[in-house]
Enzyme design. Structure first.
Site, short mmCIF file in Angstrom:
data_model
loop_
_atom_site.label_atom_id
_atom_site.label_comp_id
_atom_site.label_asym_id
_atom_site.label_seq_id
_atom_site.Cartn_x
_atom_site.Cartn_y
_atom_site.Cartn_z
N ASP A 90 0.82 -1.20 0.00
CA ASP A 90 0.00 0.00 0.00
C ASP A 90 0.86 1.26 0.00
OD1 ASP A 90 -2.01 1.86 0.30
OD2 ASP A 90 -2.25 1.52 2.45
N ASP A 234 -2.07 5.09 -5.47
CA ASP A 234 -2.11 4.12 -4.38
C ASP A 234 -2.39 2.73 -4.89
OD1 ASP A 234 -2.36 2.88 -1.93
OD2 ASP A 234 -4.40 3.57 -1.60
#
Length: 346
Positions: A90, A234
């Site tokens: 992440d 992301d």
């Protein structure tokens, strides 16, 4: 599609070389629940959990994404000998945590079927003792910090980081129970010249906290919006999250309709649509049909965008996998800027 990630700086450690880590693509939890006809029930439960949570705990007070749409995961080991974990990689957060051996919760324990770290079985483990809490909209991951050797990948080419501080979760949010991943690895990464073309441009960061940068405008077909927003890229989401009005106008322009059962805007597969264009700095980045339309069934497809409710702080957009698949992202820590290059596999 192959999807690799190149680690440059991780958990505060600067590395002298580039390391590639192959990822595994799996269907997101959203897709699995849609196929099972359980998405509406899940969202109702999730909304209730959000409503019930009126306060946020102390610890690491940072806003972190939910992972309903995460599709790319990686394998790591922690300790000596290594204990295996499958984690979401992440770029929207900066901490590593995995369930601890003491993670509990009774019959409904979300840690029950996950790999758990047992410090007593590692010869390189060192205590830290500080508490940590990371808040999510529907719960939290909390526990204490430890220090051990972390290896990224599970083969002989694995990148080894000794004395790495990580979170040992003794309690995790209930929504993690449905997900196959064990934990979350926050990271930053640089360009991969094998899978990526020349750098198109760099964009200064608005804030180094989130790799936040400016998106000047968005357009598709007859729709254009020049408002300007703070955005992040992301790997923790498989969609592009944008303000509600943007998503609604993009959907309207291409003829997509909101479907309550899937939670996304749907359209007949094969419908001809214009490319989505994003202006960052002086460059226009174009996303084609293959990246902004996702298959749901043999005949039904969906728009790879959903409304992002940021709560009035942080980014207004999240450029997830549809953007990252088409454009490699370069996280230039030293110069506090983001770079973009065309993916050779787009």
């Amino acid at each position: 599609m192959r999807f690799t990630i190149v680690l440059l700086a991780l958990l505060g450690l600067s590395l002298a070389h580039v390391h590639q880590m192959r990822l595994r693509k799996r269907d997101s939890m959203r897709k699995e629940l849609v196929r099972a006809g359980q998405w509406e029930e899940y969202m109702a439960t999730k909304s209730q959990l959000r409503a019930d949570r009126s306060t946020f705990a102390a610890g690491f007070p940072q806003k972190v994404n939910d992972y309903d749409d995460a599709e790319y995961v990686g394998n790591i080991t922690v300790g000596t000998p290594g204990q295996f974990f499958e984690v979401i990689l992440d770029t929207g957060s900066a901490n590593l945590w995995v369930p601890d051996a003491t993670c509990s919760g009774g019959v409904t324990n979300p840690c029950a079927n996950k790999h758990k770290f047992d410090a007593s079985k590692s010869t390189t483990y060192a205590k830290n003792g500080k508490a940590f809490t990371i808040e999510y909209g529907t719960g939290s991951a909390k526990g204490f910090l430890g220090q051990d050797t972390v290896r990224f990948g599970t083969d002989d080419t694995a990148l080894t980081v000794p004395k790495c501080t990580f979170g040992q979760a003794t309690s995790i949010a209930a929504f993690f129970k449905r997900d196959v991943i064990d934990g979350i690895l926050g990271l930053a990464f640089q360009v991969d010249t094998t899978n990526c073309g020349p750098v198109i441009a760099y964009e200064p960061l608005s804030s180094a906290t989130y790799f936040l940068f400016k998106l000047k405008s968005v357009s598709i077909g007859s729709y254009t919006n020049n408002k300007g927003w703070n955005v992040i890229s992301d790997t923790g989401t498989s969609l592009i999250s944008a303000p509600l009005d943007v998503v609604e106008n993009v959907a309207k322009t291409i003829g997509a309709k909101y479907d309550q059962s899937t939670g996304i805007y749907t359209i007949a597969c094969g419908t001809k649509i214009a490319d989505l264009q994003l202006v960052i700095g002086s460059q226009t980045y174009t996303l084609n049909y293959e990246n902004i339309i996702i298959p749901i069934s043999a005949t039904q497809c969906g728009l790879a965008m959903d409304p992002y409710l940021g709560g009035g702080f942080g980014p207004q957009w999240i450029l997830g996998d549809p953007f990252i698949r088409q454009y490699c992202n370069i996280y230039d820590l030293g110069n506090k800027r983001m770079g973009f290059a065309k993916s050779n596999q787009a």
